[in-house]
Design an enzyme around this catalytic site. Structure first.
Site, short mmCIF file in Angstrom:
data_model
loop_
_atom_site.label_atom_id
_atom_site.label_comp_id
_atom_site.label_asym_id
_atom_site.label_seq_id
_atom_site.Cartn_x
_atom_site.Cartn_y
_atom_site.Cartn_z
N SER A 74 4.03 5.36 12.56
CA SER A 74 3.06 5.37 11.47
C SER A 74 3.65 5.99 10.21
O SER A 74 4.54 6.85 10.26
CB SER A 74 1.81 6.14 11.88
OG SER A 74 1.85 7.46 11.41
N LYS A 75 3.12 5.51 9.11
CA LYS A 75 3.62 6.00 7.82
C LYS A 75 3.37 7.50 7.66
O LYS A 75 4.16 8.21 7.08
CB LYS A 75 2.91 5.26 6.69
CG LYS A 75 3.39 3.84 6.52
CD LYS A 75 2.72 3.17 5.34
CE LYS A 75 3.09 1.70 5.31
NZ LYS A 75 2.49 0.97 4.21
N ARG A 76 2.23 7.89 8.15
CA ARG A 76 1.84 9.28 7.96
C ARG A 76 2.71 10.26 8.74
O ARG A 76 3.29 11.18 8.20
CB ARG A 76 0.37 9.47 8.41
CG ARG A 76 -0.63 9.01 7.41
CD ARG A 76 -1.80 9.98 7.41
NE ARG A 76 -1.74 10.86 6.28
CZ ARG A 76 -2.55 10.78 5.24
NH1 ARG A 76 -3.44 9.83 5.19
NH2 ARG A 76 -2.46 11.64 4.25
N THR A 131 0.79 -1.22 0.00
CA THR A 131 0.00 0.00 0.00
C THR A 131 0.83 1.27 0.00
O THR A 131 0.27 2.36 0.05
CB THR A 131 -0.90 0.04 1.24
OG1 THR A 131 -0.11 -0.17 2.40
CG2 THR A 131 -1.97 -1.04 1.15
N ASP A 144 5.36 9.63 10.83
CA ASP A 144 6.77 9.43 11.11
C ASP A 144 7.57 9.04 9.87
O ASP A 144 7.02 8.51 8.92
CB ASP A 144 6.92 8.33 12.16
CG ASP A 144 6.01 8.57 13.36
OD1 ASP A 144 6.12 9.65 13.94
OD2 ASP A 144 5.19 7.69 13.66
#
Length: 514
Positions: A267-269, A27, A271
């Site tokens: 988190s991808k968002r 994803t 960090d």
RNA sequence: GGCCCCUUCGACUAGCGGUUAGGUCACCACCCUUUCAAGGUGGCGGCACGAGUUCGAAUCUCGUAGGGGUCACCA
């Protein structure tokens, strides 16, 4: 805290080959959490003489990103965690993409449907929202109330046959509790009232994670499921599935989560958790792996630097600590610096660094030059990216002088002129000759070393922060060294037409203004 | 909020009934030094709290607090 006493045995009852797996969903950016789990999957599998499988969980069509799969594969390669089976190399359990295994899930979903362990649910998205809302209001948990379970078989079949959209839900027990035998935490019990009738098959005919993992893990012979702690709350769904299918459960190992500085799950968002990003920053794979290994695990002898090989020799899940560790970039950089300076040999560092130099547009005449540059810079950098940031003057003659450097040049003009003569007299330009010449000059002038070295350093690099002057001169070579001194002198002559600089300088160290 | 997991220096951790609670990163100081680093030496700093159990608890039990995770036709 370490693993509870009387925890679950790590070994399966028989001598089955250990099989672990990493099952990322394609994803987006390859996530450091994937690397973290893969590390333990890989290490344990290798230690046990087992297999490590990469399987792509691409059941979410909405979030699917076609590049992502290749990037995960590449990231694992970069890390040196080669799967024994994967969509790329294939294997006895192919295919390794879940969207290519749809019939399999359909078959098992139907089996569940027929045996009454699952049922069709026809609610629309809006109806579901309404149900959730109502349940929340009445305080009776959340999720889904299981109303479709009460549909008669005839009606269910009829509506399905008529083409009405439906999902297939697992019929979970409402009483009692489900036991998760976690190898790290002992027995975790979750009330069945908390376990929702999870959707197994979506209305588009694609299974959810819940059905797909269980089926695939079973069919692929996965013996140890190593995954993040975030899965613990939904683990009952999986346990229940194993039980209704009558399959033997794998050993469940819910690993602590990697956290950010705020203590939240990485988190991808929010960090910077992308493996590609670390790679681009010039973090070396060995260092990242070593660092990751120390997040929640420790060597029995307390060593903090160790190779994958050594980890495979010593690894035990018993030494996992469950706290959840904060991913600290500073500490990672420390590991990286150590690998660059102490573990990898210079040639290897150079190989890894080359793409960075190339990307910066630098070129070099021969390998030895690059090696010398890296060698002298190594104590001063922690990442490969910093290597290029700090080495511009080695690859270009047209660098600018920093303000501080300008001041040093001005203060040392007469030394530069003298040094130009002294150095030009040298027949050989190796370290000892240059170093001796510089020291002799300083001695003969009876000035402080810095008074001579700083202006020279400024002339050679444009900066006041750089490696030792003798090193610099030798690496640059005689002609370039002399050229740069000459350039500095002409800069001084051109730039200082007046006898005196305008503003009175307050210069502490090199206060020897004429 | 319900459920579940977790809790040793700021961070990563060692410790699994008796230790002056050890190490590493970061930070600070000093040494080295030609600047910046690197390196060396030293320092700062911790068992969340409260009850038990025990001759003795960081270690075992319970409670409290705090943190985290999770409550989707996402994984």
């Amino acid at each position: 805290m370490s693993v509870k006493q009387g925890g679950v045995s790590m070994s399966q009852e028989s001598l089955k080959t250990v099989v672990t797996r990493i099952a990322p969903s394609p994803t987006g950016d390859p996530h450091v959490g994937t690397a973290y789990m893969s590390l333990f999957d890989y290490v344990f599998a290798k230690q046990q003489g087992g297999k490590f499988i990469l399987r792509i969980e691409d059941t979410d069509q909405k979030r699917y990103n076609p590049e992502s799969e290749q990037r995960v594969i590449d990231a694992l390669k970069w890390l040196g965690l080669a799967p024994d089976e994967s969509p790329e190399i294939g294997g006895p359990n192919a295919p390794y993409r879940q969207t290519e295994r749809l019939e399999l899930y359909q078959k098992y979903a139907n089996q569940l449907l027929e045996s009454g362990h699952a049922y069709r649910a026809f609610e629309t998205q809006e109806e579901l929202e309404q149900i959730r809302e109502d349940m929340q209001k009445s305080g009776l948990g959340q999720g889904y109330d299981g109303r479709a379970k009460r549909l008669s078989k005839e009606e269910s079949d009829k509506r399905a046959a008529s083409g009405e959209a439906f999902v297939i839900r697992l019929a979970t027990p409402t009483e009692g509790e489900t036991l998760i035998k976690d190898a790290l935490r002992g027995e975790v019990r979750i009330p069945n009232s908390e376990v929702p009738d999870a959707v197994l098959m979506k209305s588009d005919g694609i299974p959810t994670y819940h059905l797909a993992v269980v089926v695939d893990d079973h069919v692929m012979g996965v013996t140890h499921v190593v995954r993040g702690e975030e899965w613990l709350p939904t683990a009952p769904v999986h346990v229940l599935l194993y039980q209704t299918f009558g399959w033997q459960e794998p050993v469940w190992i819910h690993m602590p989560l990697l956290k950010n500085a705020d203590g939240k799950k990485l988190s991808k968002r929010r960090d910077d958790s992308s493996l590609d990003s670390y790679k681009e920053q010039g973090i070396v794979a060995e260092a990242l792996l070593n660092y990751l290994a120390t997040m929640g695990w420790s060597m029995p002898d307390g060593r903090e630097f160790f190779s994958l090989k050594d980890m495979i020799k010593q690894f035990k899940f018993e030494r996992i600590s469950l706290g959840g560790s904060v991913f600290d970039m500073k500490r990672l950089r420390h590991y990286n610096a150590h690998y660059l300076r102490e573990v990898l040999d210079l040639e290897t560092v150079a190989e890894r660094a080359k793409p960075f130099f190339e990307a910066a547009g630098y070129s070099w005449k021969d390998e030895d030059y690059l090696l010398d540059v890296i060698d002298v810079l190594l104590p001063r950098i922690e990442t490969l990216a910093e290597l290029t940031e700090q080495s511009a003057y080695f690859f270009s003659d047209s660098f600018n002088y920093t303000e501080e450097a300008k001041r040093k040049l001005e203060a040392g003009q007469k030394h530069l002129e003298a040094l130009e003569r002294e150095l030009s007299r040298l027949d050989f330009f190796d370290f000892d000759d240059v170093d001796d010449a510089l020291r002799e000059y300083v001695k003969s002038e009876s000035v402080k070393m810095g008074e001579v070295m700083m202006p020279l350093r400024a002339a050679l690099t444009g900066s006041t922060q750089a490696p030792g002057v003798s090193d610099l001169a030798v690496i640059l070579g005689k002609s370039r060294t002399l050229e740069r001194i000459g350039r500095a002198i002409s800069y001084l002559e051109a730039g200082l037409p007046d006898d005196k600089p305008q503003k009175p300088k307050k210069d502490d160290e090199a206060g020897a203004t004429p």
